[in-house]
Motif scaffolding. Structure first.
Motif, PDB file in Angstrom:
ATOM      1  N   ALA A   1      12.800 -32.050  38.856  1.00 14.04           N
ATOM      2  CA  ALA A   1      12.405 -32.130  37.452  1.00 14.04           C
ATOM      3  C   ALA A   1      13.547 -31.713  36.526  1.00 14.04           C
ATOM      4  O   ALA A   1      13.640 -32.198  35.393  1.00 14.04           O
ATOM      5  CB  ALA A   1      11.181 -31.244  37.206  1.00 14.04           C
ATOM      6  N   PHE A   2      14.428 -30.836  37.034  1.00 13.88           N
ATOM      7  CA  PHE A   2      15.516 -30.328  36.200  1.00 13.88           C
ATOM      8  C   PHE A   2      16.695 -31.292  36.118  1.00 13.88           C
ATOM      9  O   PHE A   2      17.373 -31.371  35.086  1.00 13.88           O
ATOM     10  CB  PHE A   2      15.995 -28.972  36.749  1.00 13.88           C
ATOM     11  N   LEU A   3      16.970 -32.042  37.180  1.00  9.61           N
ATOM     12  CA  LEU A   3      18.152 -32.900  37.218  1.00  9.61           C
ATOM     13  C   LEU A   3      18.243 -33.863  36.031  1.00  9.61           C
ATOM     14  O   LEU A   3      19.321 -34.006  35.437  1.00  9.61           O
ATOM     15  CB  LEU A   3      18.201 -33.673  38.537  1.00  9.61           C
ATOM     16  N   PRO A   4      17.169 -34.576  35.645  1.00 12.02           N
ATOM     17  CA  PRO A   4      17.297 -35.494  34.498  1.00 12.02           C
ATOM     18  C   PRO A   4      17.620 -34.786  33.185  1.00 12.02           C
ATOM     19  O   PRO A   4      18.102 -35.440  32.245  1.00 12.02           O
ATOM     20  CB  PRO A   4      15.915 -36.164  34.433  1.00 12.02           C
ATOM     21  N   VAL A   5      17.364 -33.487  33.101  1.00 12.66           N
ATOM     22  CA  VAL A   5      17.733 -32.740  31.898  1.00 12.66           C
ATOM     23  C   VAL A   5      19.242 -32.805  31.675  1.00 12.66           C
ATOM     24  O   VAL A   5      19.731 -32.750  30.544  1.00 12.66           O
ATOM     25  CB  VAL A   5      17.246 -31.277  32.014  1.00 12.66           C
ATOM     26  N   LEU A   6      19.990 -32.942  32.775  1.00 17.08           N
ATOM     27  CA  LEU A   6      21.451 -32.970  32.685  1.00 17.08           C
ATOM     28  C   LEU A   6      21.969 -34.243  32.027  1.00 17.08           C
ATOM     29  O   LEU A   6      23.164 -34.316  31.692  1.00 17.08           O
ATOM     30  CB  LEU A   6      22.059 -32.823  34.086  1.00 17.08           C
ATOM     31  N   PHE A   7      21.127 -35.230  31.813  1.00 13.86           N
ATOM     32  CA  PHE A   7      21.565 -36.426  31.096  1.00 13.86           C
ATOM     33  C   PHE A   7      21.990 -36.080  29.668  1.00 13.86           C
ATOM     34  O   PHE A   7      22.937 -36.668  29.132  1.00 13.86           O
ATOM     35  CB  PHE A   7      20.454 -37.480  31.065  1.00 13.86           C
ATOM     36  N   LEU A   8      21.297 -35.145  29.052  1.00 12.49           N
ATOM     37  CA  LEU A   8      21.672 -34.734  27.701  1.00 12.49           C
ATOM     38  C   LEU A   8      23.042 -34.076  27.709  1.00 12.49           C
ATOM     39  O   LEU A   8      23.880 -34.346  26.834  1.00 12.49           O
ATOM     40  CB  LEU A   8      20.619 -33.774  27.121  1.00 12.49           C
ATOM     41  N   LEU A   9      23.294 -33.228  28.702  1.00 13.29           N
ATOM     42  CA  LEU A   9      24.598 -32.589  28.820  1.00 13.29           C
ATOM     43  C   LEU A   9      25.690 -33.630  29.048  1.00 13.29           C
ATOM     44  O   LEU A   9      26.767 -33.563  28.438  1.00 13.29           O
ATOM     45  CB  LEU A   9      24.576 -31.581  29.970  1.00 13.29           C
ATOM     46  N   ALA A  10      25.415 -34.606  29.908  1.00 12.58           N
ATOM     47  CA  ALA A  10      26.392 -35.659  30.166  1.00 12.58           C
ATOM     48  C   ALA A  10      26.686 -36.463  28.907  1.00 12.58           C
ATOM     49  O   ALA A  10      27.839 -36.855  28.653  1.00 12.58           O
ATOM     50  CB  ALA A  10      25.885 -36.579  31.273  1.00 12.58           C
ATOM     51  N   ALA A  11      25.664 -36.701  28.102  1.00  3.21           N
ATOM     52  CA  ALA A  11      25.856 -37.448  26.859  1.00  3.21           C
ATOM     53  C   ALA A  11      26.715 -36.670  25.867  1.00  3.21           C
ATOM     54  O   ALA A  11      27.603 -37.226  25.218  1.00  3.21           O
ATOM     55  CB  ALA A  11      24.498 -37.783  26.239  1.00  3.21           C
ATOM     56  N   LEU A  12      26.461 -35.371  25.753  1.00  6.88           N
ATOM     57  CA  LEU A  12      27.229 -34.548  24.822  1.00  6.88           C
ATOM     58  C   LEU A  12      28.681 -34.425  25.261  1.00  6.88           C
ATOM     59  O   LEU A  12      29.597 -34.415  24.435  1.00  6.88           O
ATOM     60  CB  LEU A  12      26.583 -33.166  24.703  1.00  6.88           C
ATOM     61  N   VAL A  13      28.905 -34.325  26.570  1.00  5.64           N
ATOM     62  CA  VAL A  13      30.272 -34.173  27.081  1.00  5.64           C
ATOM     63  C   VAL A  13      31.051 -35.478  26.961  1.00  5.64           C
ATOM     64  O   VAL A  13      32.223 -35.490  26.554  1.00  5.64           O
ATOM     65  CB  VAL A  13      30.247 -33.697  28.550  1.00  5.64           C
ATOM     66  N   SER A  14      30.410 -36.594  27.312  1.00  6.18           N
ATOM     67  CA  SER A  14      31.111 -37.878  27.315  1.00  6.18           C
ATOM     68  C   SER A  14      31.209 -38.497  25.926  1.00  6.18           C
ATOM     69  O   SER A  14      32.047 -39.367  25.686  1.00  6.18           O
ATOM     70  CB  SER A  14      30.407 -38.852  28.262  1.00  6.18           C
ATOM     71  N   GLY A  15      30.326 -38.070  25.018  1.00  7.60           N
ATOM     72  CA  GLY A  15      30.347 -38.627  23.672  1.00  7.60           C
ATOM     73  C   GLY A  15      29.570 -39.909  23.523  1.00  7.60           C
ATOM     74  O   GLY A  15      29.629 -40.558  22.484  1.00  7.60           O
ATOM     75  N   LYS A  16      28.817 -40.301  24.545  1.00  7.72           N
ATOM     76  CA  LYS A  16      28.006 -41.508  24.461  1.00  7.72           C
ATOM     77  C   LYS A  16      26.704 -41.298  25.226  1.00  7.72           C
ATOM     78  O   LYS A  16      26.667 -40.566  26.215  1.00  7.72           O
ATOM     79  CB  LYS A  16      28.761 -42.705  25.018  1.00  7.72           C
ATOM     80  N   ALA A  17      25.658 -41.930  24.732  1.00  7.42           N
ATOM     81  CA  ALA A  17      24.356 -41.815  25.386  1.00  7.42           C
ATOM     82  C   ALA A  17      24.424 -42.415  26.784  1.00  7.42           C
ATOM     83  O   ALA A  17      25.044 -43.447  26.998  1.00  7.42           O
ATOM     84  CB  ALA A  17      23.278 -42.499  24.557  1.00  7.42           C
ATOM     85  N   VAL A  18      23.768 -41.746  27.749  1.00  2.57           N
ATOM     86  CA  VAL A  18      23.840 -42.163  29.148  1.00  2.57           C
ATOM     87  C   VAL A  18      22.720 -43.131  29.499  1.00  2.57           C
ATOM     88  O   VAL A  18      22.956 -44.178  30.118  1.00  2.57           O
ATOM     89  CB  VAL A  18      23.791 -40.932  30.081  1.00  2.57           C
ATOM     90  N   LEU A  19      21.508 -42.816  29.119  1.00  2.00           N
ATOM     91  CA  LEU A  19      20.360 -43.614  29.553  1.00  2.00           C
ATOM     92  C   LEU A  19      20.415 -45.083  29.118  1.00  2.00           C
ATOM     93  O   LEU A  19      20.051 -45.966  29.904  1.00  2.00           O
ATOM     94  CB  LEU A  19      19.062 -42.969  29.058  1.00  2.00           C
ATOM     95  N   PRO A  20      20.856 -45.402  27.892  1.00  2.00           N
ATOM     96  CA  PRO A  20      20.906 -46.822  27.522  1.00  2.00           C
ATOM     97  C   PRO A  20      21.882 -47.632  28.378  1.00  2.00           C
ATOM     98  O   PRO A  20      21.824 -48.859  28.380  1.00  2.00           O
ATOM     99  CB  PRO A  20      21.372 -46.784  26.056  1.00  2.00           C
ATOM    100  N   GLN A  21      22.758 -46.960  29.111  1.00  6.79           N
ATOM    101  CA  GLN A  21      23.716 -47.654  29.966  1.00  6.79           C
ATOM    102  C   GLN A  21      23.237 -47.803  31.407  1.00  6.79           C
ATOM    103  O   GLN A  21      23.973 -48.299  32.261  1.00  6.79           O
ATOM    104  CB  GLN A  21      25.051 -46.901  29.965  1.00  6.79           C
ATOM    105  N   ALA A  22      22.025 -47.347  31.676  1.00  8.17           N
ATOM    106  CA  ALA A  22      21.504 -47.408  33.045  1.00  8.17           C
ATOM    107  C   ALA A  22      21.398 -48.845  33.532  1.00  8.17           C
ATOM    108  O   ALA A  22      21.039 -49.753  32.776  1.00  8.17           O
ATOM    109  CB  ALA A  22      20.143 -46.721  33.116  1.00  8.17           C
ATOM    110  N   LYS A  23      21.708 -49.052  34.801  1.00  9.64           N
ATOM    111  CA  LYS A  23      21.663 -50.368  35.413  1.00  9.64           C
ATOM    112  C   LYS A  23      20.362 -50.536  36.197  1.00  9.64           C
ATOM    113  O   LYS A  23      19.568 -49.606  36.328  1.00  9.64           O
ATOM    114  CB  LYS A  23      22.871 -50.562  36.329  1.00  9.64           C
ATOM    115  N   ALA A  24      20.179 -51.723  36.726  1.00 10.26           N
ATOM    116  CA  ALA A  24      18.971 -52.000  37.515  1.00 10.26           C
ATOM    117  C   ALA A  24      18.890 -51.074  38.723  1.00 10.26           C
ATOM    118  O   ALA A  24      17.795 -50.618  39.096  1.00 10.26           O
ATOM    119  CB  ALA A  24      18.967 -53.462  37.959  1.00 10.26           C
TER     120      ALA A  24
END
Length: 352
Positions: free
Chosen positions: A275-298
């Motif tokens: 349950a905690f791992l997907p929370v790290l998507f926000l951290l990844a977005a802030l670090v990389s400077g771009k939203a992560v989820l909209p770039q998800a592939k199939a």
């Protein structure tokens, strides 16, 4: 590490994996003591203390990959790691102490079911979030990445509230459940750190967490170089080899917790971490400077669906608490194992 030979990279990877494994034993022992002294209970202690710390390697990998803009590796590790970590319950069911009964039968509370439902809710939000444009919040983060954090916090609150009791259970006759609540007959060992001060236990916990963090960084760097030299894609490597290596803390802590007669702590660690791992998507977005989820592939969505499916199977197993085993595994563990294998075979047909 790009100049190192494959043999040296494998050696570094192996040493880091051993450190992570050894640190996991100390994490389990100290979490058990801290949960009791802080009055958290096994479910909340597993969800907060153990689940977050054992996922420090994933935290390091996510931040490191996001800093270099390699979001495919970060996404593959996070979403692929959820399925692999759920598979850890299969290994613990087969080889953990007390394997004469299925793991889910030995859990005498429904609080882990709440945690499994939290995993399902979080991963469903991931799927929904992939369909939203990042521009809704200025392009740096997706709305769903913020919702994931709030949803996880709400889940922690509900599990903490459940530690005070689930009222409807108090009025249910034991005969109606088919399985009267009986104490776990697993032989419990003398708990380490029982006579140690809370300060010393916290220091050991912190040292083990730091070792897990540093070893996780070595796993990420050496593993990435190995993937490049072997020609593996970021998704495939992140969802398989790297996800398996970073799941070693869960295996180590799970075995130690079962030796202490704490099956609830084991299940809470796995579901809490998932349950905690997907929370790290926000951290990844802030670090990389771009939203992560909209770039998800199939393939990312595919792994997310697999995580939902495996978590749901174990949630059903926790409710029914069947004593039936085939070999050394409960029926729910067999179902998870078969579905995982089929899921990994299906991943090969997903366009990268």
């Amino acid at each position: 590490m790009s100049h190192l030979s494959p043999a040296l990279l494998v050696a570094l990877f192996a040493v880091a994996a051993i450190v992570v494994w050894q640190a996991g034993t100390y994490l389990s022992d100290t979490t058990d003591v801290l949960s009791q002294r802080l009055k958290l209970g096994d479910a909340l202690g597993g969800l907060l203390l153990l689940a977050i710390v054992t996922n420090l390697p994933e935290l390091v990998i996510t931040v490191s990959a996001a800093m270099r803009g390699q979001l495919a590796l970060a996404v593959g590790n996070l979403l692929g790691g959820i399925a692999v970590q759920t598979l850890v319950l299969v290994a613990l069911d087969a080889f953990g102490q007390g394997h004469d009964k299925p793991l889910t039968y030995r859990v005498h509370t429904l609080k882990p079911v709440l945690e499994a439902l939290l995993v399902v809710a979080v991963l469903t939000t991931v799927v929904l979030g992939t369909q939203l444009p990042a521009a809704l919040l200025g392009g740096r983060v997706s709305p769903a990445e913020v919702v994931l954090v709030l949803l996880w916090m709400g889940g922690v609150f509900l599990v903490g509230k459940a530690e005070h009791g689930l009222p409807w259970l108090a009025h249910a006759p034991a005969a109606a459940t088919g399985h009267p609540k009986t104490p776990d007959t697993t032989q419990q060992k003398q708990k380490p750190f029982t006579n140690s001060s809370t300060k010393r236990v916290a220091l050991v916990f912190g040292a083990a967490a730091l070792a897990t963090l540093l070893a996780g960084w070595v796993l990420e760097v050496s593993g990435e170089q190995l993937a490049d030299q072997l020609g593996m894609t970021g998704l495939l490597f992140g969802a398989t080899v790297l996800a398996a290596a970073t799941s070693l803390p869960e295996v180590s802590t799970g075995l130690a917790a079962l030796q202490l007669g704490k099956p609830e702590l084991v299940v809470s660690d796995i579901f809490g971490g998932n349950a905690f791992l997907p929370v790290l998507f926000l951290l990844a977005a802030l670090v990389s400077g771009k939203a992560v989820l909209p770039q998800a592939k199939a393939s990312d969505l595919y792994l997310t669906g697999l995580g939902i499916l495996l978590s749901s199977v174990y949630a059903v197993g926790l409710v029914f608490r069947s004593r039936r085993q085939v070999g050394r595994l409960g029926l729910d563990s067999w179902a998870v194992l078969v579905l995982y294998v089929l899921g990994m075979l299906g991943l090969l047909f997903i366009k990268q």
